[in-house]
Design an enzyme around this catalytic site. Sequence first.
Site, PDB file in Angstrom:
ATOM      1  N   HIS A 184       1.412  -0.978  -0.018  1.00  0.00           N
ATOM      2  CA  HIS A 184       0.175  -0.171  -0.057  1.00  0.00           C
ATOM      3  C   HIS A 184       0.677   0.966   0.303  1.00  0.00           C
ATOM      4  O   HIS A 184       0.994   2.180  -0.692  1.00  0.00           O
ATOM      5  CB  HIS A 184      -1.019   0.182   1.022  1.00  0.00           C
ATOM      6  CG  HIS A 184      -2.077   1.228   1.403  1.00  0.00           C
ATOM      7  ND1 HIS A 184      -2.189   1.947   1.656  1.00  0.00           N
ATOM      8  CD2 HIS A 184      -2.652   1.229   0.820  1.00  0.00           C
ATOM      9  CE1 HIS A 184      -3.210   2.726   1.790  1.00  0.00           C
ATOM     10  NE2 HIS A 184      -3.551   2.445   0.707  1.00  0.00           N
ATOM     11  N   HIS A 188       0.947   3.903  -3.148  1.00  0.00           N
ATOM     12  CA  HIS A 188       0.665   5.752  -2.601  1.00  0.00           C
ATOM     13  C   HIS A 188       1.800   6.324  -3.775  1.00  0.00           C
ATOM     14  O   HIS A 188       2.006   7.637  -4.058  1.00  0.00           O
ATOM     15  CB  HIS A 188       0.440   5.551  -1.977  1.00  0.00           C
ATOM     16  CG  HIS A 188      -1.203   5.496  -1.705  1.00  0.00           C
ATOM     17  ND1 HIS A 188      -2.191   6.602  -1.984  1.00  0.00           N
ATOM     18  CD2 HIS A 188      -1.863   4.495  -1.049  1.00  0.00           C
ATOM     19  CE1 HIS A 188      -3.702   5.737  -2.223  1.00  0.00           C
ATOM     20  NE2 HIS A 188      -3.790   4.609  -1.634  1.00  0.00           N
ATOM     21  N   HIS A 210      -8.111  -0.368  -4.762  1.00  0.00           N
ATOM     22  CA  HIS A 210      -8.614  -0.486  -3.293  1.00  0.00           C
ATOM     23  C   HIS A 210     -10.002  -1.337  -3.495  1.00  0.00           C
ATOM     24  O   HIS A 210      -9.719  -2.150  -2.590  1.00  0.00           O
ATOM     25  CB  HIS A 210      -9.438   0.889  -2.579  1.00  0.00           C
ATOM     26  CG  HIS A 210      -7.783   1.669  -2.869  1.00  0.00           C
ATOM     27  ND1 HIS A 210      -7.168   2.260  -4.144  1.00  0.00           N
ATOM     28  CD2 HIS A 210      -7.216   2.544  -1.745  1.00  0.00           C
ATOM     29  CE1 HIS A 210      -6.244   2.811  -2.849  1.00  0.00           C
ATOM     30  NE2 HIS A 210      -5.991   2.635  -2.326  1.00  0.00           N
ATOM     31  N   GLU A 329     -10.100  11.324  -5.178  1.00  0.00           N
ATOM     32  CA  GLU A 329      -9.547  10.484  -4.291  1.00  0.00           C
ATOM     33  C   GLU A 329      -8.985  11.745  -3.264  1.00  0.00           C
ATOM     34  O   GLU A 329      -8.529  11.641  -2.432  1.00  0.00           O
ATOM     35  CB  GLU A 329      -8.079  10.296  -5.210  1.00  0.00           C
ATOM     36  CG  GLU A 329      -6.903   9.994  -4.338  1.00  0.00           C
ATOM     37  CD  GLU A 329      -5.718   9.128  -5.283  1.00  0.00           C
ATOM     38  OE1 GLU A 329      -5.387   9.556  -6.556  1.00  0.00           O
ATOM     39  OE2 GLU A 329      -4.953   8.649  -4.667  1.00  0.00           O
ATOM     40  N   HIS A 345     -11.416  11.456  -0.254  1.00  0.00           N
ATOM     41  CA  HIS A 345     -10.975  10.872   0.604  1.00  0.00           C
ATOM     42  C   HIS A 345      -9.928  10.644   0.973  1.00  0.00           C
ATOM     43  O   HIS A 345     -10.034  10.659   2.703  1.00  0.00           O
ATOM     44  CB  HIS A 345     -10.567   9.555  -0.731  1.00  0.00           C
ATOM     45  CG  HIS A 345      -9.250   9.061  -0.582  1.00  0.00           C
ATOM     46  ND1 HIS A 345      -7.721   8.829  -0.595  1.00  0.00           N
ATOM     47  CD2 HIS A 345      -9.208   7.979   0.376  1.00  0.00           C
ATOM     48  CE1 HIS A 345      -7.218   8.080  -0.561  1.00  0.00           C
ATOM     49  NE2 HIS A 345      -8.302   7.126   0.097  1.00  0.00           N
ATOM     50  N   HIS A 349      -9.568   9.922   5.645  1.00  0.00           N
ATOM     51  CA  HIS A 349      -8.334   9.717   6.136  1.00  0.00           C
ATOM     52  C   HIS A 349      -8.437  10.807   7.205  1.00  0.00           C
ATOM     53  O   HIS A 349      -8.006  10.254   8.681  1.00  0.00           O
ATOM     54  CB  HIS A 349      -7.283   9.165   5.339  1.00  0.00           C
ATOM     55  CG  HIS A 349      -6.945   8.101   4.328  1.00  0.00           C
ATOM     56  ND1 HIS A 349      -6.102   6.781   5.401  1.00  0.00           N
ATOM     57  CD2 HIS A 349      -7.070   7.847   3.044  1.00  0.00           C
ATOM     58  CE1 HIS A 349      -6.725   6.545   4.386  1.00  0.00           C
ATOM     59  NE2 HIS A 349      -7.477   6.740   2.907  1.00  0.00           N
ATOM     60  N   HIS A 385     -13.510   2.700   3.191  1.00  0.00           N
ATOM     61  CA  HIS A 385     -12.849   2.320   2.080  1.00  0.00           C
ATOM     62  C   HIS A 385     -13.873   1.692   1.559  1.00  0.00           C
ATOM     63  O   HIS A 385     -14.426   1.608   0.360  1.00  0.00           O
ATOM     64  CB  HIS A 385     -11.388   2.071   1.568  1.00  0.00           C
ATOM     65  CG  HIS A 385     -10.155   2.590   1.201  1.00  0.00           C
ATOM     66  ND1 HIS A 385     -10.668   3.254  -0.154  1.00  0.00           N
ATOM     67  CD2 HIS A 385      -9.888   3.633   2.070  1.00  0.00           C
ATOM     68  CE1 HIS A 385      -9.533   4.615   0.128  1.00  0.00           C
ATOM     69  NE2 HIS A 385      -9.026   4.104   0.992  1.00  0.00           N
TER      70      HIS A 385
HETATM   71 CU1  CUO Z   1      -4.882   3.624  -0.307  1.00  0.00          CU
HETATM   72 CU2  CUO Z   1      -7.849   5.437   1.372  1.00  0.00          CU
HETATM   73  O1  CUO Z   1      -6.448   5.236  -0.237  1.00  0.00           O
HETATM   74  O2  CUO Z   1      -6.226   5.117   1.171  1.00  0.00           O
END
Ligand code: CUO
Length: 671
Positions: A184, A188, A210, A329, A345, A349, A385
């Site tokens: 992960h 990113h 995701h 995103e 998004h 977080h 998610h």
């Molecule tokens: Cu990978 Cu919310 O995008 O964690």
Amino acid sequence: MATEQSQVLELFEKPFRGPSGGTISFPTGEGIGTRIGTGGRPPAELGYATTLQRGRVFSVFIRAHRRAARSLCDYFMRARNIAELTSLANACRNLVNEQLFIYSLSFVIIRKPELRRVRIPTVVETFPSKFASQEMLQQAGNEVRRNPTRTEPIVINQECSGTLIKPEHRLSYWREDYGINSHHWHWHLVFPIEMDIRRDRKGEIFYYMHQQMLARYDMERLSHSLNRVLPMTGLRDPVVDGYFSKLTVNNSGRAWGTRQDDTRLKDVRRDDFGLGFINISDLELYISRLMDAVHQGFAQDRQGNRIPLTDDPPKGGRRGIDILGDAFEADAELSVNYPFYGDLHNLAHVVIAFSHDPDFAHREEVSTIGDAATSMRDPFFYRLHKFVDEFFQEYKLQQRPYNNEELGLPGVRVVRIGVLQDGVPNNLRTGWNQREFEAGRGLDFGGSAPIRLRFTHLDHRPFDYHLQIMNTLPAEKDVTVRIFLAPTLDERGNRMSFMDQRLLWAEMDKFVTKLTPGENKLVRSSRDSSITAPPEATFRELEAGREITSGTQAGVEFGQCGCGWPRHMLLPRGMPQGMDFQLFVMLTDQALDKVDQVIRGRPCTNAVSYCGILDSKFPGARPMGFPFDRRNPAMVNGNVIQTAGELAAQFDNMVMEDIKITFVGNQLQRS
Ligand code: CUO
């Protein structure tokens, strides 16, 4: 090459060393961070890179941090070779946040073609404190202090963060797996936002990767008789799952934030993280506007133009899912209308990550859901998610079902499929295995003994798919083979309709092959899966040069190789008594699937379904998730379709097979 590799390893070693490493200075509210430099004035060429405090968390979910990363990456991008990069990096490593430093170095090594052949060490070894509890690291430190001249390795065993008193914790081994968290972080890193990178279908892959992680999480939950994950219901409802990571942020022992069960989200005021005011009501506005766009079938740009959202765009146009992914995103550079659709998004977080201390009253650190390397540890990550995915699914359900021409492949019949593991057909075994990482590289305990962290993880022995295919066409035919896996039964033990099972199908593999006329027998190894990456090379392996010179890997541009679902997590756990799963295999016409492009160099082609290919188009023209991304056709050839099996029965190019997955615990290596 060997010298370059060792220069890179040196840059990644002991990120917290340096005069200010681990020293925390708390801002008093007057600015966004303490600038560290000579006389308080950092070099101008570092731009915003020095606005983050050292010893704190760097997060790509925070816009001010992305801005700092952009500055530092621009600074590093001047390097034409590793020697120049080393010199630029050494000039600033004590002035910038340690995690930002490693992120930016990794970014530049991946982005610059002339640097791509060197491998970056795994983030597990660079930042062991993101993967191993404070207690584990403390034990290692105590051992070193007790016997500083010891030379034999110190091995520390991992424990999960919670006890089984809460049913959710049955999944801790999965959520806290080093491999999925490392993937992960890399994902990113290779799909960055606001970094002037234009990766093909980035919005769509954000949705798909995701969504697939959720499908895999749900398979794992069903393996433990837990229900599928429920979405976060809204920003005013309590965050039902607490999380206490036991991790530390730096080598001074600063703890990550924690969260009690049923914490309420609040507006966030965290100047220490460069965050302006984040109001829950603003996020609710973005939710409403994005859902408007989904339901109206168009988004509105800054000029008031209507941008249609459809997965059947005119030739060359972008699919609606891609536009929606970028808006959601969100990427300020790619969003169709960033001020209007916001940063939903990322801010979600952030709001969850600061729910324990939204106004810095307690001087608490961000919690792990605020960092891509640690967010998948938190059970609420999946609810968040799932909430994100529901938007995308709402959009997908408004698309027309696929028609017979899109689903079929006349002249090609899949006769039989199955899997074979250690000579056993259609019963795959999973169990526990262990892997060691060198923690002493990322932390600074002194002493001469290597410190190894031993992680226990789910694993399986390799297996092969066997496919028997009849090509009745008079000529060779290039086809794409798609293999999916899903549980057979729902939480209640009932068989599922197509629409119920649709979101559980996990891609296992997708590859292109050539069929000769007549019968074809294909054998495909699980190790070649289109979603997985082989285990990441450790410092020791990189030092030995094994990973960079061996066989077919020589010359490969490794930059993005760290992205990819860990191979050891390809299969869900299953149950000790065996659990029913279904394999779904579909062959499609490569002439319709292929994307015309010339791929230059020797890019890393691990895990293309999750990670794409660097500087290339996504290899596959169909919507990601095809054919399960849309609702099923109501009827095919006059027959009502209600299940995946009924769909497969109508097309020769599809077949389903029942298999079992049996969890054998510690018997995996012995069986
Ligand atoms: Cu990978 Cu919310 O995008 O964690």
